[in-house]
Design a protein around this motif. Structure first.
Motif, PDB file in Angstrom:
ATOM      1  N   ARG A   1       0.839  -1.209   0.000  1.00  0.00           N
ATOM      2  CA  ARG A   1       0.000   0.000   0.000  1.00  0.00           C
ATOM      3  C   ARG A   1       0.872   1.256   0.000  1.00  0.00           C
ATOM      4  O   ARG A   1       0.585   2.216  -0.719  1.00  0.00           O
ATOM      5  CB  ARG A   1      -0.921  -0.019   1.222  1.00  0.00           C
TER       6      ARG A   1
ATOM      7  N   GLY B   1      -5.363   2.805  -8.665  1.00  0.00           N
ATOM      8  CA  GLY B   1      -6.610   2.894  -7.917  1.00  0.00           C
ATOM      9  C   GLY B   1      -7.194   1.526  -7.622  1.00  0.00           C
ATOM     10  O   GLY B   1      -7.664   1.268  -6.510  1.00  0.00           O
TER      11      GLY B   1
ATOM     12  N   ALA C   1      -7.405  -0.233  -3.890  1.00  0.00           N
ATOM     13  CA  ALA C   1      -8.706  -0.677  -3.384  1.00  0.00           C
ATOM     14  C   ALA C   1      -8.660  -2.125  -2.942  1.00  0.00           C
ATOM     15  O   ALA C   1      -9.238  -2.495  -1.915  1.00  0.00           O
ATOM     16  CB  ALA C   1      -9.765  -0.500  -4.473  1.00  0.00           C
TER      17      ALA C   1
ATOM     18  N   ALA D   1     -11.442  -1.697  -0.191  1.00  0.00           N
ATOM     19  CA  ALA D   1     -12.385  -0.601  -0.413  1.00  0.00           C
ATOM     20  C   ALA D   1     -13.157  -0.860  -1.713  1.00  0.00           C
ATOM     21  O   ALA D   1     -12.752  -1.693  -2.524  1.00  0.00           O
ATOM     22  CB  ALA D   1     -11.627   0.723  -0.497  1.00  0.00           C
TER      23      ALA D   1
ATOM     24  N   ARG E   1     -15.233   3.190  -6.921  1.00  0.00           N
ATOM     25  CA  ARG E   1     -15.075   4.515  -6.295  1.00  0.00           C
ATOM     26  C   ARG E   1     -13.610   4.860  -6.092  1.00  0.00           C
ATOM     27  O   ARG E   1     -13.200   6.013  -6.257  1.00  0.00           O
ATOM     28  CB  ARG E   1     -15.820   4.565  -4.965  1.00  0.00           C
ATOM     29  N   SER E   2     -12.815   3.861  -5.732  1.00  0.00           N
ATOM     30  CA  SER E   2     -11.383   4.106  -5.534  1.00  0.00           C
ATOM     31  C   SER E   2     -10.712   4.503  -6.847  1.00  0.00           C
ATOM     32  O   SER E   2      -9.927   5.459  -6.895  1.00  0.00           O
ATOM     33  CB  SER E   2     -10.721   2.851  -4.960  1.00  0.00           C
TER      34      SER E   2
ATOM     35  N   ARG F   1     -11.864   8.020  -7.859  1.00  0.00           N
ATOM     36  CA  ARG F   1     -11.261   9.050  -7.008  1.00  0.00           C
ATOM     37  C   ARG F   1      -9.816   9.334  -7.429  1.00  0.00           C
ATOM     38  O   ARG F   1      -9.406  10.497  -7.558  1.00  0.00           O
ATOM     39  CB  ARG F   1     -11.323   8.595  -5.553  1.00  0.00           C
TER      40      ARG F   1
END
Length: 214
Positions: free
Chosen positions: A40, A173, A177, A182, A186-187, A190
């Motif tokens: 990450r 992204g 996620a 997540a 949406r990730s 964004r």
């Protein structure tokens, strides 16, 4: 009697097998947790390198259309960003190391038993963290550089940079996620919109300043 012995032996083997399997699962889960944190951080570092370097290249490209200026700007951004990430991470992790070492000393002074070997293995490594941050940033920064490197036509070059960066943002992204568990769409959205906004603002403001004669 022989039958009882055989049954007992089978039971012992099954227990040992079950214990080994449980330990393997726990070890894998523990290792995955550690790996996910590192991955990450690497994704975030690569995303920083991607967006900041692409934005710099787009900003210079707004006022200078030659390929040399754009490539040199991207390369300078890669080197400066990687050095900044490495130094910042080194200082941050070294501060964390000092705090944990001081805590270990306080616990020893209070007479608490501390596993020296295990504690030392768990201590953060500033050099390792600095190298990982610099490498991650550099990998992200290479995307717009490679996209623009061999394209002499200005409009095609800008389009190639935007396309390559957009694709990389989608990948980062998605990966972020998955690691953070997540919502994937949406990730991705964004991260993608954030990258586009950064490039657009840099391009627009630089264009504005460049055409105003400052």
């Amino acid at each position: 009697m022989a039958s009882l012995n055989n049954n007992q032996a089978k039971f012992d083997l099954e227990q040992q097998s079950s214990t080994i399997t449980t330990l393997e699962v726990e070890t894998k889960d523990f290792d995955y947790s550690k790996r996910s944190q590192w991955l990450r951080a690497a994704v975030l570092g690569a995303n920083d390198g991607l967006v900041s370097t692409a934005s710099l290249m787009m900003g210079v490209g707004a006022v200078k259309q030659d390929i040399k200026a754009m490539i040199l700007t991207g390369f300078a951004g890669l080197v400066a960003g990687a050095c900044s990430m490495a130094i910042g991470e080194f200082v941050s992790v070294y501060s964390q190391l000092d705090i944990e070492v001081a805590q270990m000393k306080r616990e020893k002074e209070r007479g608490r038993e501390v596993g020296d070997g295990e504690e030392k293995e768990s201590l953060p490594n500033p050099l390792q963290a600095a190298a990982a941050s610099a490498l991650a940033f550099s990998i992200g920064a290479m995307v717009p550089l490679l996209a623009a490197f061999f394209i002499s036509d200005y409009k095609v070059r800008v389009g190639a940079v935007v396309a390559a960066v957009s694709f990389a943002l989608v990948v980062f992204g998605w990966f972020g996620a998955v690691l953070g568990k997540a919502p994937i769409f949406r990730s991705i959205l964004r991260v993608l919109i954030g990258g586009w906004v950064a490039m657009s603002i840099t391009f627009g403001l630089t264009k504005l300043i460049g055409t105003s004669g400052l």
